[in-house]
Write an enzyme that holds these catalytic residues in place. Structure first.
Site, PDB file in Angstrom:
ATOM      1  N   ASN A  13      45.030  47.717  74.562  1.00 31.17           N
ATOM      2  CA  ASN A  13      45.351  47.722  73.140  1.00 31.17           C
ATOM      3  C   ASN A  13      46.821  48.098  72.888  1.00 31.17           C
ATOM      4  OD1 ASN A  13      44.390  49.747  70.361  1.00 31.17           O
ATOM      5  ND2 ASN A  13      44.272  47.533  70.409  1.00 31.17           N
ATOM      6  N   TRP A  14      47.298  49.136  73.572  1.00 29.76           N
ATOM      7  CA  TRP A  14      48.686  49.589  73.381  1.00 29.76           C
ATOM      8  C   TRP A  14      49.648  48.751  74.229  1.00 29.76           C
ATOM      9  CZ3 TRP A  14      51.849  51.105  70.100  1.00 29.76           C
ATOM     10  CH2 TRP A  14      52.912  51.993  70.294  1.00 29.76           C
ATOM     11  N   GLY A  15      49.247  48.442  75.436  1.00 30.03           N
ATOM     12  CA  GLY A  15      50.091  47.607  76.302  1.00 30.03           C
ATOM     13  C   GLY A  15      50.394  46.268  75.646  1.00 30.03           C
ATOM     14  N   PHE A  97      43.939  55.138  85.502  1.00 25.19           N
ATOM     15  CA  PHE A  97      44.264  54.063  86.455  1.00 25.19           C
ATOM     16  C   PHE A  97      45.704  54.103  86.960  1.00 25.19           C
ATOM     17  CE2 PHE A  97      41.168  51.954  83.404  1.00 25.19           C
ATOM     18  CZ  PHE A  97      40.051  52.321  84.139  1.00 25.19           C
ATOM     19  N   LYS A 120      48.735  58.688  78.127  1.00 28.33           N
ATOM     20  CA  LYS A 120      48.488  60.042  77.637  1.00 28.33           C
ATOM     21  C   LYS A 120      47.376  60.701  78.452  1.00 28.33           C
ATOM     22  CE  LYS A 120      50.417  58.950  73.116  1.00 28.33           C
ATOM     23  NZ  LYS A 120      50.220  58.551  71.703  1.00 28.33           N
ATOM     24  N   LYS A 205      47.107  66.318  72.485  1.00 31.66           N
ATOM     25  CA  LYS A 205      46.599  66.012  71.124  1.00 31.66           C
ATOM     26  C   LYS A 205      45.292  65.232  71.182  1.00 31.66           C
ATOM     27  CE  LYS A 205      47.630  61.556  71.102  1.00 31.66           C
ATOM     28  NZ  LYS A 205      46.767  60.419  70.734  1.00 31.66           N
ATOM     29  N   ARG A 269      40.552  56.633  68.409  1.00 28.83           N
ATOM     30  CA  ARG A 269      39.306  56.319  69.104  1.00 28.83           C
ATOM     31  C   ARG A 269      38.610  57.588  69.577  1.00 28.83           C
ATOM     32  NH1 ARG A 269      42.526  52.342  73.111  1.00 28.83           N
ATOM     33  NH2 ARG A 269      43.734  54.277  73.137  1.00 28.83           N
ATOM     34  N   ASN A 270      39.411  58.580  70.024  1.00 27.26           N
ATOM     35  CA  ASN A 270      38.837  59.845  70.485  1.00 27.26           C
ATOM     36  C   ASN A 270      38.033  60.515  69.374  1.00 27.26           C
ATOM     37  OD1 ASN A 270      39.845  60.443  73.328  1.00 27.26           O
ATOM     38  ND2 ASN A 270      41.741  59.864  72.297  1.00 27.26           N
ATOM     39  N   GLN A 298      40.853  58.765  76.324  1.00 23.38           N
ATOM     40  CA  GLN A 298      41.739  59.607  77.121  1.00 23.38           C
ATOM     41  C   GLN A 298      41.428  61.096  76.933  1.00 23.38           C
ATOM     42  OE1 GLN A 298      44.692  57.485  78.881  1.00 23.38           O
ATOM     43  NE2 GLN A 298      42.576  56.822  78.696  1.00 23.38           N
TER      44      GLN A 298
HETATM   45  P1  NAD Z   1      42.886  50.445  76.454  1.00 24.57           P
HETATM   46  O1  NAD Z   1      42.190  51.625  75.936  1.00 24.57           O
HETATM   47  O2  NAD Z   1      42.890  49.213  75.628  1.00 24.57           O
HETATM   48  O3  NAD Z   1      42.243  50.191  77.896  1.00 24.57           O
HETATM   49  C1  NAD Z   1      41.799  48.996  78.371  1.00 24.57           C
HETATM   50  C2  NAD Z   1      42.704  48.487  79.450  1.00 24.57           C
HETATM   51  O4  NAD Z   1      42.371  49.088  80.710  1.00 24.57           O
HETATM   52  C3  NAD Z   1      42.529  46.991  79.612  1.00 24.57           C
HETATM   53  O5  NAD Z   1      43.788  46.375  79.766  1.00 24.57           O
HETATM   54  C4  NAD Z   1      41.737  46.914  80.907  1.00 24.57           C
HETATM   55  O6  NAD Z   1      41.955  45.709  81.586  1.00 24.57           O
HETATM   56  C5  NAD Z   1      42.321  48.058  81.677  1.00 24.57           C
HETATM   57  N1  NAD Z   1      41.541  48.450  82.839  1.00 24.57           N
HETATM   58  C6  NAD Z   1      40.215  48.606  82.942  1.00 24.57           C
HETATM   59  N2  NAD Z   1      39.881  48.949  84.200  1.00 24.57           N
HETATM   60  C7  NAD Z   1      41.031  49.005  84.905  1.00 24.57           C
HETATM   61  C8  NAD Z   1      41.363  49.312  86.254  1.00 24.57           C
HETATM   62  N3  NAD Z   1      40.425  49.660  87.144  1.00 24.57           N
HETATM   63  N4  NAD Z   1      42.665  49.281  86.624  1.00 24.57           N
HETATM   64  C9  NAD Z   1      43.620  48.965  85.741  1.00 24.57           C
HETATM   65  N5  NAD Z   1      43.378  48.664  84.458  1.00 24.57           N
HETATM   66  C10 NAD Z   1      42.092  48.690  84.042  1.00 24.57           C
HETATM   67  O7  NAD Z   1      44.392  50.826  76.862  1.00 24.57           O
HETATM   68  P2  NAD Z   1      45.607  51.143  75.869  1.00 24.57           P
HETATM   69  O8  NAD Z   1      45.116  51.366  74.465  1.00 24.57           O
HETATM   70  O9  NAD Z   1      46.656  50.128  76.105  1.00 24.57           O
HETATM   71  O10 NAD Z   1      46.087  52.588  76.365  1.00 24.57           O
HETATM   72  C11 NAD Z   1      46.919  52.788  77.470  1.00 24.57           C
HETATM   73  C12 NAD Z   1      47.572  54.143  77.341  1.00 24.57           C
HETATM   74  O11 NAD Z   1      48.383  54.140  76.154  1.00 24.57           O
HETATM   75  C13 NAD Z   1      46.574  55.299  77.172  1.00 24.57           C
HETATM   76  O12 NAD Z   1      46.958  56.405  77.958  1.00 24.57           O
HETATM   77  C14 NAD Z   1      46.651  55.648  75.704  1.00 24.57           C
HETATM   78  O13 NAD Z   1      46.446  57.020  75.427  1.00 24.57           O
HETATM   79  C15 NAD Z   1      48.071  55.274  75.361  1.00 24.57           C
HETATM   80  N6  NAD Z   1      48.231  54.936  73.935  1.00 24.57           N
HETATM   81  C16 NAD Z   1      47.315  54.166  73.291  1.00 24.57           C
HETATM   82  C17 NAD Z   1      47.476  53.886  71.938  1.00 24.57           C
HETATM   83  C18 NAD Z   1      46.485  53.050  71.172  1.00 24.57           C
HETATM   84  O14 NAD Z   1      46.434  53.157  69.940  1.00 24.57           O
HETATM   85  N7  NAD Z   1      45.716  52.217  71.813  1.00 24.57           N
HETATM   86  C19 NAD Z   1      48.593  54.380  71.268  1.00 24.57           C
HETATM   87  C20 NAD Z   1      49.514  55.156  71.963  1.00 24.57           C
HETATM   88  C21 NAD Z   1      49.310  55.434  73.302  1.00 24.57           C
HETATM   89  P1  13P Z   2      43.253  57.258  70.469  1.00 22.30           P
HETATM   90  O1  13P Z   2      43.298  57.018  71.948  1.00 22.30           O
HETATM   91  O2  13P Z   2      42.399  58.422  70.073  1.00 22.30           O
HETATM   92  O3  13P Z   2      42.892  56.007  69.703  1.00 22.30           O
HETATM   93  O4  13P Z   2      44.738  57.628  70.024  1.00 22.30           O
HETATM   94  C1  13P Z   2      45.718  56.640  70.056  1.00 22.30           C
HETATM   95  C2  13P Z   2      47.072  57.262  70.068  1.00 22.30           C
HETATM   96  O5  13P Z   2      47.498  57.794  71.066  1.00 22.30           O
HETATM   97  C3  13P Z   2      47.842  57.217  68.800  1.00 22.30           C
HETATM   98  O6  13P Z   2      49.170  57.637  68.996  1.00 22.30           O
END
Ligand code: NAD
Ligand code: 13P
Length: 349
Positions: A13-15, A97, A120, A205, A269-270, A298
């Site tokens: 989602n973030w990537g 991961f 995170k 957080k 999401r948390n 996370q």
């Molecule tokens: P996500 O929650 O969407 O996770 C799913 C991803 O994990 C998918 O790309 C999936 O293919 C991958 N995955 C599943 N199994 C795997 C494996 N064995 N090896 C490698 N990849 C695998 O991920 P995200 O939201 O992009 O979050 C990534 C980081 O960014 C987290 O640490 C999160 O805290 C941080 N973050 C997220 C947000 C947000 O709103 N989504 C915002 C800021 C920071």
């Molecule tokens: P959640 O993983 O709880 O959705 O938080 C996303 C985030 O890190 C917002 O900055």
């Protein structure tokens, strides 16, 4: 100088949101190669490979539906192919991961490259030692690692509603490069040197957000949630002061601090899954699978990692909110015991 190449390791989602931003931004510079490779953990979506969908439709239909990438974002299922020529490696994986992905690319990283972690959480080694993810990335890949943290619910950032983030970097040139890749009119970037604390705040957080979700699930109101946020913030500050002294005292007021805490305790999401944990009685893993369509939590793992950290330092009793979150997730205590953790918090002694 040859053009620098950027690789994105992760496409959740973030990537995917960061890929959308960088795909647009990178073509404005004459110092970067336009093509950005993005590592996609391969899976089948509606009978097709996700890499194929991304490369043909320019959209991650599973993790960021409804948003188009520019065609210079190219999905790769092979992580070594993704990173081998890259000068800048952006790690945007669920933190669980990060280590195994680093191990897979270990001897394939270009000399002189640097990394940026957007993840995170913490890393727990086999002997139960706890490390920052950026430290683990540097140790495993032998390159510097900076961080990006902030109040950034991904779907909102992807939609282009105004927000900000904090880059943690002590190297001026590298920090400016990261800022240049990320900043837009709607996504404003501040660079600060307190890299460790910036990263720690991003991980902690999420634990507080789990507590906020418990409070919501128990049906308590805004005052209780505000107390969760305040006491959680107190523990975040204490953790940083105890284990990462020497940072600027105003770092908590940056997007990576109070702002990320607030947005996650309301919109994350948390929070959502923790509220459902109380209401349904199902366990965290089940709810993650049922509610998040492959996205990863996370906070519960971070709570376990922090518990390990505090145990090792003999300091668990000073962080009752953090430790209660872990104990509730593990069903060692009832969700209502969160309120006892707050009621008898060292704040009130
Ligand atoms: P996500 O929650 O969407 O996770 C799913 C991803 O994990 C998918 O790309 C999936 O293919 C991958 N995955 C599943 N199994 C795997 C494996 N064995 N090896 C490698 N990849 C695998 O991920 P995200 O939201 O992009 O979050 C990534 C980081 O960014 C987290 O640490 C999160 O805290 C941080 N973050 C997220 C947000 C947000 O709103 N989504 C915002 C800021 C920071
Ligand atoms: P959640 O993983 O709880 O959705 O938080 C996303 C985030 O890190 C917002 O900055």
């Amino acid at each position: 100088d040859p053009l620098k190449r950027v690789a994105i390791v992760g496409s959740g989602n973030w990537g995917s949101t960061i890929a959308k931003i960088i795909g647009n931004n990178i073509v404005k510079f004459n110092t970067f190669e336009n093509e950005v490779r993005m590592y996609v953990y391969e899976e089948m979506v509606d009978g097709r490979k996700l890499t194929e969908i991304i490369n043909e439709e320019h959209e991650n239909t599973k993790y960021l539906p409804g948003h188009k990438f520019t065609p210079n974002i190219v999905a790769y299922a092979d992580v070594v192919e993704t990173v081998k020529d890259a000068d800048i490696l952006l790690f945007i994986l669920p933190h669980q991961f990060v280590e195994r992905t680093c191990n897979a690319i270990k001897s394939h990283v270009k000399p002189g490259a640097f990394a940026v972690s957007f993840s995170k959480g913490f890393y727990v080694g086999k002997d139960n030692t706890v490390e920052l993810l950026s430290t683990a990335i540097t140790r495993l890949l032998e390159i510097p690692c900076y961080v990006v943290m902030g109040a950034n619910i991904a779907s909102e950032v992807a939609s282009g509603t105004f927000c900000e983030a904090t880059v943690g970097a002590r190297n001026y040139e590298h920090g400016q490069m990261v800022k240049g890749l990320l900043q837009t009119e709607e996504f404003r970037i501040v660079i600060k040197p307190d890299t460790e604390v910036i990263e720690v705040l991003g991980a902690l957080k999420n634990i507080v957000a789990v507590a906020a979700g418990f409070s919501d699930g128990l049906g308590y109101g805004d005052n209780t949630k505000a107390a969760v946020i305040r006491l959680g913030l107190k523990e975040m500050v204490k953790f940083c002061e105890e284990f990462f002294p020497g940072h600027h005292p105003h770092i908590f007021l940056e997007s990576c601090g109070v702002a990320d805490l607030v947005t996650t305790c309301y919109g994350g999401r948390n929070r959502k899954v923790a509220a459902a944990f109380v209401k349904t009685g199902k366990d965290i893993k089940t709810l993650e699978a049922e509610m998040l369509n492959g996205q990863k939590l996370q906070g519960p793992d971070a709570a376990a990692e922090v518990k390990e950290w505090l145990k090792e330092k003999g300091q668990a009793n000073k962080f009752p909110l953090f430790t209660a979150v872990h104990d509730i997730c593990e069903r060692r205590i009832e969700p209502t015991a969160l309120i006892d953790a707050l009621r008898y918090h060292p704040e009130f002694w």
